[in-house]
Scaffold this active site. Sequence first.
Site, PDB file in Angstrom:
ATOM      1  N   LYS A  57       0.803  -1.231   0.000  1.00  0.00           N
ATOM      2  CA  LYS A  57       0.000   0.000   0.000  1.00  0.00           C
ATOM      3  C   LYS A  57       0.834   1.279   0.000  1.00  0.00           C
ATOM      4  CE  LYS A  57      -4.393  -1.425   0.285  1.00  0.00           C
ATOM      5  NZ  LYS A  57      -5.472  -0.973  -0.615  1.00  0.00           N
ATOM      6  N   SER A  82      -8.874  -0.200   6.533  1.00  0.00           N
ATOM      7  CA  SER A  82      -8.878  -1.134   7.661  1.00  0.00           C
ATOM      8  C   SER A  82      -7.490  -1.295   8.261  1.00  0.00           C
ATOM      9  CB  SER A  82      -9.402  -2.499   7.212  1.00  0.00           C
ATOM     10  OG  SER A  82      -8.511  -3.088   6.288  1.00  0.00           O
ATOM     11  N   GLU A 208      -9.674 -14.223  -3.960  1.00  0.00           N
ATOM     12  CA  GLU A 208     -10.494 -13.627  -2.912  1.00  0.00           C
ATOM     13  C   GLU A 208     -10.798 -14.659  -1.836  1.00  0.00           C
ATOM     14  OE1 GLU A 208     -13.445 -10.317  -4.613  1.00  0.00           O
ATOM     15  OE2 GLU A 208     -13.875 -12.286  -5.472  1.00  0.00           O
ATOM     16  N   GLY A 212     -15.785 -13.245   0.762  1.00  0.00           N
ATOM     17  CA  GLY A 212     -15.761 -11.915   0.151  1.00  0.00           C
ATOM     18  C   GLY A 212     -15.553 -11.993  -1.343  1.00  0.00           C
ATOM     19  N   ASP A 214     -16.935 -10.577  -3.958  1.00  0.00           N
ATOM     20  CA  ASP A 214     -17.633  -9.527  -4.720  1.00  0.00           C
ATOM     21  C   ASP A 214     -17.051  -9.336  -6.124  1.00  0.00           C
ATOM     22  OD1 ASP A 214     -15.571  -8.513  -2.784  1.00  0.00           O
ATOM     23  OD2 ASP A 214     -15.779  -6.689  -3.950  1.00  0.00           O
ATOM     24  N   SER A 308       1.062  -9.720  -0.673  1.00  0.00           N
ATOM     25  CA  SER A 308       0.770  -8.290  -0.550  1.00  0.00           C
ATOM     26  C   SER A 308       1.161  -7.648   0.772  1.00  0.00           C
ATOM     27  CB  SER A 308      -0.715  -8.040  -0.821  1.00  0.00           C
ATOM     28  OG  SER A 308      -1.522  -8.757   0.100  1.00  0.00           O
TER      29      SER A 308
END
Length: 326
Positions: A57, A82, A208, A212, A214, A308
């Site tokens: 990030k 989060s 995923e 979750g 989506d 990640s």
Amino acid sequence: MTTTTPPVTLDDVRDAAARLEGVARRTPVLRSRTLDALAGAEVFLKCENFQRVGAFKFRGAYNAASRLTPEQLSRGIAAYSSGNHAQAVALAARELGTTAVIVMPEDAPPSKRAATAGYGAEIVTYDRYTADRVAIAEALAADRGLALIPPYEHPHVMAGQGTAALELLEEVGELDALLTPVGGGGLMAGSATVAKGLHPGIRTVGVEPEAGDDTKRSLEAGRRVSIPVPRTIADGQALHTPGELTFSVNRRLLDEVVLVTDDEIRDAMRFAFEHLKIVVEPSGATPLAALLTGRVGPLPPRVGVVVSGGNVDAGRFAELCGGATH
């Protein structure tokens, strides 16, 4: 005939890489003969758990924040997250001599909240199951005159995240497949932009948590689908709908999405610790879980994986991995 310019291009990612030179870490690529044997392929792990703030990030947050005007920087930055984007924006703000206000869920991992505060950010909490974090952050930014840097729904954020895949491909050469976690979709969008831009035949696979799904549902429906806020150990992927910008990229460039269970994520975290000697947080372990369970199907010869992040405290790590080893 009209053409739509994509929100992020290969040149954007290359530009972000130049901006991040000497600021972000060039993270290591790890190999494991045991993993290769289990996966039936050569696997190259791009370890963003060694990035500043412990996750990819920082790349996107700094790329976006560094492009703000002096006037914008003088007023400060707002973000919602989060945990990992929260830390990334807080550190980027500190590096650039400004302040940050971060909207975080009340149940965010304590280690991520403490790290965010440690970088000097002000934290505003909310209930992720009943409140709208975007609305809270947008209202706060408007009220205080802050520049809002969202965790994935921003071209400069996506471009910054894509630099992890760019580094991986520069280091190891052409890959046949690339596996990346999918939450809001920024890492996947940036990574797929790089991968397909450099090697059009590469297979891009998003992973995923089962609870979750989506993005998987959205790809199957051909439009963004919302689900209830998922309850999963992969807190970085506990989103209810893909981003609009990120989905516009991923629906074009993402070949498939596979799902893994929380138990399979735990097994992958344990495997990374025991065989690679690295600590990986649940969201970062989802692509490794997909490899270990064979969810991706027959693999081509050379496979890249973006690990990640590694932001999980010792107590939580021990709890997730079953406490004492057997």
